[in-house]
Enzyme design. Structure first.
Site, PDB file in Angstrom:
ATOM      1  N   ASN A  97      61.391  69.459  26.169  1.00 13.42           N
ATOM      2  CA  ASN A  97      61.386  68.118  26.779  1.00 13.42           C
ATOM      3  C   ASN A  97      62.143  68.057  28.116  1.00 13.42           C
ATOM      4  O   ASN A  97      62.005  67.092  28.868  1.00 13.42           O
ATOM      5  CB  ASN A  97      61.960  67.060  25.816  1.00 13.42           C
ATOM      6  CG  ASN A  97      61.045  66.731  24.650  1.00 13.42           C
ATOM      7  OD1 ASN A  97      61.507  66.391  23.571  1.00 13.42           O
ATOM      8  ND2 ASN A  97      59.736  66.807  24.854  1.00 13.42           N
TER       9      ASN A  97
ATOM     10  N   ASP B 156      57.379  60.677  17.215  1.00 13.88           N
ATOM     11  CA  ASP B 156      56.497  60.833  18.378  1.00 13.88           C
ATOM     12  C   ASP B 156      55.755  59.531  18.684  1.00 13.88           C
ATOM     13  O   ASP B 156      55.421  58.775  17.774  1.00 13.88           O
ATOM     14  CB  ASP B 156      55.497  61.971  18.110  1.00 13.88           C
ATOM     15  CG  ASP B 156      54.866  62.496  19.390  1.00 13.88           C
ATOM     16  OD1 ASP B 156      55.426  62.254  20.482  1.00 13.88           O
ATOM     17  OD2 ASP B 156      53.807  63.142  19.295  1.00 13.88           O
ATOM     18  N   GLY B 157      55.502  59.297  19.969  1.00 14.40           N
ATOM     19  CA  GLY B 157      54.656  58.167  20.373  1.00 14.40           C
ATOM     20  C   GLY B 157      55.355  57.096  21.193  1.00 14.40           C
ATOM     21  O   GLY B 157      54.767  56.045  21.461  1.00 14.40           O
TER      22      GLY B 157
ATOM     23  N   ARG C 218      53.349  56.510  24.526  1.00 17.15           N
ATOM     24  CA  ARG C 218      52.076  55.800  24.312  1.00 17.15           C
ATOM     25  C   ARG C 218      52.305  54.348  23.926  1.00 17.15           C
ATOM     26  O   ARG C 218      51.539  53.465  24.306  1.00 17.15           O
ATOM     27  CB  ARG C 218      51.252  56.525  23.229  1.00 17.15           C
ATOM     28  CG  ARG C 218      50.431  57.673  23.791  1.00 17.15           C
ATOM     29  CD  ARG C 218      49.955  58.604  22.711  1.00 17.15           C
ATOM     30  NE  ARG C 218      51.042  59.468  22.246  1.00 17.15           N
ATOM     31  CZ  ARG C 218      50.949  60.264  21.193  1.00 17.15           C
ATOM     32  NH1 ARG C 218      49.831  60.299  20.489  1.00 17.15           N
ATOM     33  NH2 ARG C 218      51.965  61.034  20.861  1.00 17.15           N
ATOM     34  N   TRP C 219      53.371  54.108  23.165  1.00 21.81           N
ATOM     35  CA  TRP C 219      53.687  52.715  22.773  1.00 21.81           C
ATOM     36  C   TRP C 219      53.866  51.854  24.023  1.00 21.81           C
ATOM     37  O   TRP C 219      53.346  50.749  24.119  1.00 21.81           O
ATOM     38  CB  TRP C 219      54.955  52.714  21.921  1.00 21.81           C
ATOM     39  CG  TRP C 219      55.332  51.370  21.377  1.00 21.81           C
ATOM     40  CD1 TRP C 219      55.014  50.858  20.153  1.00 21.81           C
ATOM     41  CD2 TRP C 219      56.125  50.358  22.038  1.00 21.81           C
ATOM     42  NE1 TRP C 219      55.539  49.605  20.004  1.00 21.81           N
ATOM     43  CE2 TRP C 219      56.223  49.269  21.155  1.00 21.81           C
ATOM     44  CE3 TRP C 219      56.746  50.278  23.288  1.00 21.81           C
ATOM     45  CZ2 TRP C 219      56.922  48.109  21.470  1.00 21.81           C
ATOM     46  CZ3 TRP C 219      57.432  49.118  23.607  1.00 21.81           C
ATOM     47  CH2 TRP C 219      57.526  48.052  22.707  1.00 21.81           C
TER      48      TRP C 219
ATOM     49  N   ARG D 184      60.156  67.216  31.318  1.00 20.53           N
ATOM     50  CA  ARG D 184      59.667  65.871  31.645  1.00 20.53           C
ATOM     51  C   ARG D 184      60.277  65.375  32.965  1.00 20.53           C
ATOM     52  O   ARG D 184      61.276  65.935  33.435  1.00 20.53           O
ATOM     53  CB  ARG D 184      60.006  64.914  30.508  1.00 20.53           C
ATOM     54  CG  ARG D 184      59.243  65.273  29.255  1.00 20.53           C
ATOM     55  CD  ARG D 184      59.359  64.211  28.205  1.00 20.53           C
ATOM     56  NE  ARG D 184      58.584  64.586  27.030  1.00 20.53           N
ATOM     57  CZ  ARG D 184      58.199  63.736  26.096  1.00 20.53           C
ATOM     58  NH1 ARG D 184      58.520  62.456  26.193  1.00 20.53           N
ATOM     59  NH2 ARG D 184      57.492  64.160  25.073  1.00 20.53           N
TER      60      ARG D 184
END
Ligand code: IPE
Ligand code: IPE
Ligand code: MG
Length: 256
Positions: free
Chosen positions: A75, A27-28, A31-32, A78
Site C-alpha cells: 500500500n 477492503d472497499g 470504492r465506497w 498509493r
C-alpha cells in the site's frame, strides 16, 4: 463498549464454546467514496468507524481474537496524500480509543515491519502495545505495514542467523519453531478469514497462518460493515466442516 465481558446476545456464542480467531481484509474504502462522488481518501475515516463497530461486536459473537488488515507493504505504492491520510487515521484512532481499549481489557498487538515507520507512527504502535500488554479479555491485532511474504522472510532470516551462531540446529527446525518467529507468533491460527468488497484474494495476508482457515467473501464495502455482517460471516463459518486433511466422524464409522 463492553468487550471484556463479552457474551451473550440472541444468536450469540454458546457459553463454553472455544473463542474464534477471525481475521479480516478490510477492503472497499476507496470504492465506497467513489460511489458517492467523493475523493477515495474520504472512504478511510468511514472505514475507521466500521473498525469501531466491528471491535465492539466481535466479543459478543464469540470472537476472542480479531486481526484486521489495515495497511499492506504494497500500500506504500498509493498516492502520497492517501498514504498520509491512513497514517493520520491510525494516530487519531489510537489517540482517541486507546484509553477505552485499556479499560475494556483489550490487548492490542501490531503485526508487521516496524522499520521504515515514521517516528510518530512507531511511537503510537509502541504505546498501544505497551499500555495493553497486561490485558487478555480480547485480543485485537492490527496488521500495519504488514506483508506475509516479508514476515516469512524475516522469520527465515532470524533462524538462519541463529543457525550461523550455533544457537539452532537446522535439523531441529519444525513448524512450531518457524511460526514462533512470525509476527503472529503466540497467536492461535485464524479460524475464519473474511474479505469484504467482493474481491476474492488474500493480497499477501497471513499466508502461513491461514493454511486451514475457512474463507468467507462478503459483498459489502468495508465502511458499511458492522455487527450484522460479522454475525452472517460467523453463521456461514459454523456450517463448514473442517477436516485438516483427515476424515470426519461419519467416515470413521462407515469405515468400521
Ligand atoms: C482498504 O480499502 C483500505 C486500505 C487498503 C488502506 P481500499 O482503499 O483498498 O478500497 P478500494 O479497494 O480501493 O475500494
Ligand atoms: C489489501 O487490500 C490490503 C488491506 C486491506 C490493508 P488492497 O486493496 O491493497 O488489495 P488489492 O490491491 O486489491 O489486492
Ligand atoms: Mg482495495
Amino acid at each position: 463498549m463492553a468487550v471484556a465481558k463479552s457474551q451473550s446476545q440472541e444468536g450469540g456464542p454458546t457459553p463454553g464454546a472455544p473463542r474464534l480467531h477471525v481475521a479480516i481484509v478490510m477492503d472497499g474504502n476507496g470504492r465506497w467514496a467513489k460511489r458517492r462522488g467523493l475523493p477515495r481518501t474520504l472512504g478511510h475515516p468511514r472505514g475507521v468507524e466500521a473498525i469501531r463497530r466491528t471491535v465492539e461486536a466481535a466479543p459478543t459473537l464469540g470472537v476472542g481474537w480479531l486481526t484486521l488488515y489495515a495497511f499492506s507493504t504494497e500500500n506504500w505504492g498509493r498516492p502520497p496524500g492517501e498514504v498520509s491520510e491512513v497514517m493520520r487515521l491510525l494516530k487519531a484512532y489510537v489517540n482517541s480509543d486507546l484509553d477505552n481499549l485499556v479499560r475494556e481489557g483489550v490487548r492490542v498487538r501490531i503485526l508487521g515491519r516496524r522499520e521504515g515507520l515514521a517516528p510518530d507512527i512507531a511511537e503510537i504502535v509502541e504505546r498501544a502495545e505497551a499500555r495493553t500488554a497486561h490485558n487478555d479479555g480480547f485480543h485485537l491485532q492490527v496488521a500495519f505495514n504488514y506483508g506475509a511474504r516479508a514476515d516469512i522472510v524475516q522469520a527465515a532470516r532470524q533462524l538462519m542467523e541463529a543457525a550461523r551462531e550455533g544457537r539452532l540446529d537446522p535439523e531441529a527446525l519444525d513448524d512450531k519453531a518457524f511460526e514462533a518467529r512470525l509476527s503472529t507468533g503466540g497467536l492461535p491460527p485464524p479460524d475464519l478469514v473474511i474479505r469484504t468488497s467482493g474481491e476474492q484474494r488474500l493480497s499477501n495476508f497471513l499466508l502461513w497462518e491461514s493454511a486451514y482457515a475457512e474463507f468467507v467473501f462478503q459483498d459489502v464495502l468495508w465502511p458499511d460493515y458492522g455487527l450484522e455482517h460479522l454475525k452472517a460471516a460467523i453463521a456461514e463459518f459454523t456450517k463448514r466442516e473442517r477436516r485438516y486433511g483427515g476424515t470426519v466422524a461419519d467416515d470413521v464409522l462407515a469405515a468400521g
